[in-house]
Design an enzyme around this catalytic site. Sequence first.
Site, PDB file in Angstrom:
ATOM      1  N   HIS B 256      -5.822 -29.167  36.318  1.00  0.00           N
ATOM      2  CA  HIS B 256      -6.139 -30.446  35.678  1.00  0.00           C
ATOM      3  C   HIS B 256      -7.602 -30.460  35.196  1.00  0.00           C
ATOM      4  CE1 HIS B 256      -5.675 -34.910  35.252  1.00  0.00           C
ATOM      5  NE2 HIS B 256      -6.986 -34.876  35.450  1.00  0.00           N
ATOM      6  N   GLU B 257      -8.512 -30.119  36.076  1.00  0.00           N
ATOM      7  CA  GLU B 257      -9.937 -30.150  35.700  1.00  0.00           C
ATOM      8  C   GLU B 257     -10.256 -29.082  34.656  1.00  0.00           C
ATOM      9  OE1 GLU B 257     -11.437 -32.729  36.407  1.00  0.00           O
ATOM     10  OE2 GLU B 257     -10.088 -33.419  37.995  1.00  0.00           O
ATOM     11  N   HIS B 260      -9.673 -30.591  31.324  1.00  0.00           N
ATOM     12  CA  HIS B 260     -10.850 -31.351  30.874  1.00  0.00           C
ATOM     13  C   HIS B 260     -11.979 -30.419  30.433  1.00  0.00           C
ATOM     14  CE1 HIS B 260      -9.531 -35.391  31.900  1.00  0.00           C
ATOM     15  NE2 HIS B 260      -9.305 -35.085  33.164  1.00  0.00           N
ATOM     16  N   GLU B 286      -7.595 -36.957  28.866  1.00  0.00           N
ATOM     17  CA  GLU B 286      -6.521 -36.905  29.859  1.00  0.00           C
ATOM     18  C   GLU B 286      -5.300 -36.174  29.303  1.00  0.00           C
ATOM     19  OE1 GLU B 286      -7.324 -37.822  32.795  1.00  0.00           O
ATOM     20  OE2 GLU B 286      -5.431 -37.943  33.891  1.00  0.00           O
TER      21      GLU B 286
END
Lengths: 491, 491
Positions: B256-257, B260, B286
Site C-alpha cells: 500500500h505505502e 503512494h 489512494e
Amino acid sequence: MSTYEDLMGFTRETQALAQVAGRLDWDQETMMPRGAAPQRGEEAAAMASVLHARRIDPKVGAWLAALDGVELDETAAAQLRHIRRSYDRTSKVPAKLAARIARVTSEGQGIWAEARRTEDVALFLPVLKEIIALRVEEAQALSGGGPLYDALLDDYEPGTTGPELEMMFGALRPELANLRAAALEAPAPPELTGHFDDALQMTLTRTLAERFGYDLQHGRVDKAVHPFSSGSGLDVRITTRTNPTDPFNCFYSTIHEVGHATYEQNISRDYLLTPLGQGVSMGVHESQSRIYENQIGRSRAFTGWLYGQMRDTFGDFGIADEEAFYACVNRVSDGFIRTEADELQYNLHVLLRFDLERALISGDLAVDDLEAAWNDRFAADFGFAVDKPSNGVLQDVHWSVGLFGYFPTYSLGNVYAGCLKEAMRAAVPDLDGALAEGNTAPATNWLRDTVQTHGGLYEARDLITRACGAEPSEAPLLAYLKEKFGVIYNL
Amino acid sequence: MSTYEDLMGFTRETQALAQVAGRLDWDQETMMPRGAAPQRGEEAAAMASVLHARRIDPKVGAWLAALDGVELDETAAAQLRHIRRSYDRTSKVPAKLAARIARVTSEGQGIWAEARRTEDVALFLPVLKEIIALRVEEAQALSGGGPLYDALLDDYEPGTTGPELEMMFGALRPELANLRAAALEAPAPPELTGHFDDALQMTLTRTLAERFGYDLQHGRVDKAVHPFSSGSGLDVRITTRTNPTDPFNCFYSTIHEVGHATYEQNISRDYLLTPLGQGVSMGVHESQSRIYENQIGRSRAFTGWLYGQMRDTFGDFGIADEEAFYACVNRVSDGFIRTEADELQYNLHVLLRFDLERALISGDLAVDDLEAAWNDRFAADFGFAVDKPSNGVLQDVHWSVGLFGYFPTYSLGNVYAGCLKEAMRAAVPDLDGALAEGNTAPATNWLRDTVQTHGGLYEARDLITRACGAEPSEAPLLAYLKEKFGVIYNL
C-alpha cells in the site's frame, strides 16, 4: 519588557529552525537515500536562506536598538549579547558576498574531494585561492580595521585573539616536539591485533556512552562515515563508526562525541531554544569532548575498567594486563593524519595548520607555496617526509569549505581540558577510585555543574576561569602530558 | 516571463521547505528520541509558521495579479492554477482563525487519545464541538456562499463535490452490504496461524517493495507504529510494521505505502520541487496505493507467486495450495475497525463516516448524538453492535485533528482504482502471466505512464478520465468486487 519578549520570541523560533537545519544535516549523514542528494541540496539551501533572512531581519535591529542601554538581569544581558553579536556579524557582510562564499565553498568541497582522490594539489589551488580571497573580503567587512584573522576566529571562538593563541601554542610546540621524540625513542608499548566483532563493538560503545552520562531518552547513536554530534537541548544525537581491527577508534570516537553531546544535553533547560542553550564556543566544546576522551577515558583508572569490559566482551585479545592495556591505549606512533593522531602529537598537527592559515590570510604565504610550506613544517615537527598530498595538505576538509580560524579551537579545547582536569582533580575526592569502577559520574557531574549547565551565559574564557579559579594557560596541559607519557614511556 | 520565473523561484523554495517539514514528521515517527517531543513541537510549529507566511506572502499575490490573463503553456498554466488555489485558500482564512484551528486540533489529538484509552466519549465531545465550529467558520470563509462541506473537501480533493460522491457512494452501499452478507454466510476460507519471524518478514517486505518498483536509491523502509509514505521527488520514504502472527499486515501495508511512494517517485523529474511535483489529490493517491495493494497485490495471479515466496521464506505455514492461499489473503470476516477491514467491507466503513461528517458540518447531526448515530449505522450496515467506543466512534484520529472531508477520498480512491484496473486489463496484454511470476512491471509501468508521471498537471477527475478513456464511475469497482468475491465464496 515587551520589546525583550518580542525579540526573544522571534529568536526562539529562529533557534528552533536552526535545530531543524541541523537535523537535516544529521539525516544526510545517517539516513538519507543516496539518490536524494540533489534535492537535499535545495532543501538545505532553502533552510539556510530562511535562517539568514531571520538573522538580518530589520525587526531584530529595531528591537536591539530599542533595548540599547536598558538595564537587564544577567541572563537577559547574556541573551542580548549573543543576539547582538550574531546580528552585527551577519549584517556587516554584504548579501552578495555571503551568497558567493556559500556557492564557492559548496563547490570547493567537491573539488577538494576529487583532488584528494587523485592526489592532485594543483586541481584544488584555484578554488582555494578564491575561497581565501572571499574570506579575506569578509574579514575586512567584519574587522573594522582590526586584525583580519581575529575577525574570522570570532566566528568560532568569540573573544579570543590570534596573538593570545600564538603565545599559548608557541609555548606548547617545542615541548611537545621534545616529548614526542623522547617517546618514539623509547621501547614501544604493545599494539592491538586481531578481529573485533562489529555488533559487539556497538554494544560496548552504547555501554560507554551511558557510562559517560549520555541520555538516550534525548539522543541516539548511529553509524556514520565520520563521527559527529548534532543538535541541542532535548534532541542531541551522536554517530560513531566501527573498524574490525581497531575497536579503540569506535570507543574513543563515541566517548569524544558523548563529551560534545552531554555538554548540549546538560545545559540548563531554562535556556532551551535560546542563544544561551548551546555550547558557548568551539574551544569549550572541544574541551568537553577531549577531557571525556583523554583525561578521563584514557586515564589509567578508567582504562583498567575498560580492559575488564573488553575481556568480558571479546575474550582474551592478546593484551596481558591493565598496565599493558593502558600503554596500548596511549601508544605513540608516527603518522601523517591529524584525526588519527594520539593525544601527545595531536596538537602539533593543529599548530601546523594554525600557523599556515594565519600566513595565508595575512598574505605572507602564497597559496602556490602552501604545499611546500606544509611539507617543510611537517618534516621539521615530525621528523619524516609527507609521502603524498592526501597524507599532507589535502587531508582535511576544513579549508575547502572556508573554515579559517577553526583549527586552533581544537588545541584551545585541549588547553582548556588541561586546566579543567587540574581543577577537577583538586575538587573531586577519589576520582580514580570511581573511574576504576567505570563510574564517571563524579567527573562528569563536576563538569556538568561547573561548565556545561551554564550554556552561553558566560564568555568562553570567563567560563573556564570561573570553573578553574585561574586564567586558562597551556601549563596544566603540558604538565599532564609530561607526567602521563613520562610514566608510560619511562622518560 | 520574468514574473513567472520569480514566482516559480519563490515557490520552489517553499516546496523545498515543505519537504523539510515532511522529513521532520518522518523523523518523529521513526528516529526521534522519546524525550525530544516538547522541543520537536516547537520546531514543527516554527516550520509551519514559516510555510504559512510564505503561502500568504503579498509578493505571491502581486505576482499572481501580474500574471492574470497572461497566456501560458499547459505546464505553466497548471503550475499557476495550483499556486493560485493555495494562495487564495490560505489568504481567505483569517490568521487568527488559522492559529486557533492549529492550537485546538493539536490539543484535540491528545484529548482523543486519552478518551479512546479510557473509553470515555464524553471527554472528547467538548473539543470535537470546538473543532467542528472552527472548521465550519473556516468553510464559511472559503465557500463564498457555496456548500460548506465542499469547501472542506476541496482541501483534499479539489474539484470534487459532496453530491457527486454521494451519488457514487449511494450506489455502492446497498450492493456492498448485500455482497458482504452473502460472503459471511458462505463457508469461511482458511485462516493464517502460526508464528512468522520478524526479520524474515522485513526481508520479504523489502523484496515486495522492490517488486512493485519502489526505488531504494530514492527511498528507504523503516518500521513505525503506523505505516505511512513521506516525501516527494528524490526522497520518498515508507514505513511498515510487523506482527508475529499476521505477516499479511506487514506485506500489504508495505505494498500500500509503495503505491503512494512510487506515485511520488514516478512523477516527471521536470516537476521536481514545484506544485506539479506531487500527487494531485488524496483520491488519486489512494487509487495508486489501493490498486497496488488490492487489484494487483491481492490478485489470484500475484498471490500465487507470493505463496511460493512465503513457503521459501517461512517453510510450510499450514496453507495447502495457491487457491487456499488466495482465499485466505482475501478472507472476509466481521470486525469493527476500518483500518483492519478487508477489501469488500472497507468502503462501508468509509461511507458511514462520510455520511456522519456531512451531517455534523451541516448541523443536521448534533455532536451529542454522534455516538448513537454511529452505533445505529454500524448495526444497520454490519449486522452487529459496537461493543465499546474505541471500536466505534473513537477509533479514528481524523476528526480530532480537524480532518473533515478527508474520509471520502479513501473510497474515491477505491472507485478510481476500479476504473484504472479495468482500463489496465484492457491495455496490457497477459498481465496475469507476469503477475504470476511476481513481475508487476507491466501493471506498474502502465500506471506510471498514464497516471503517475503527470503529477499535478491535470485535475484529478480529468487525469482518471484520460487514463481510462471514460468518466470515473463506481461501476467497475463494484463489478470487480462482485466477480472476485463471487469466485472466492462461490456466490
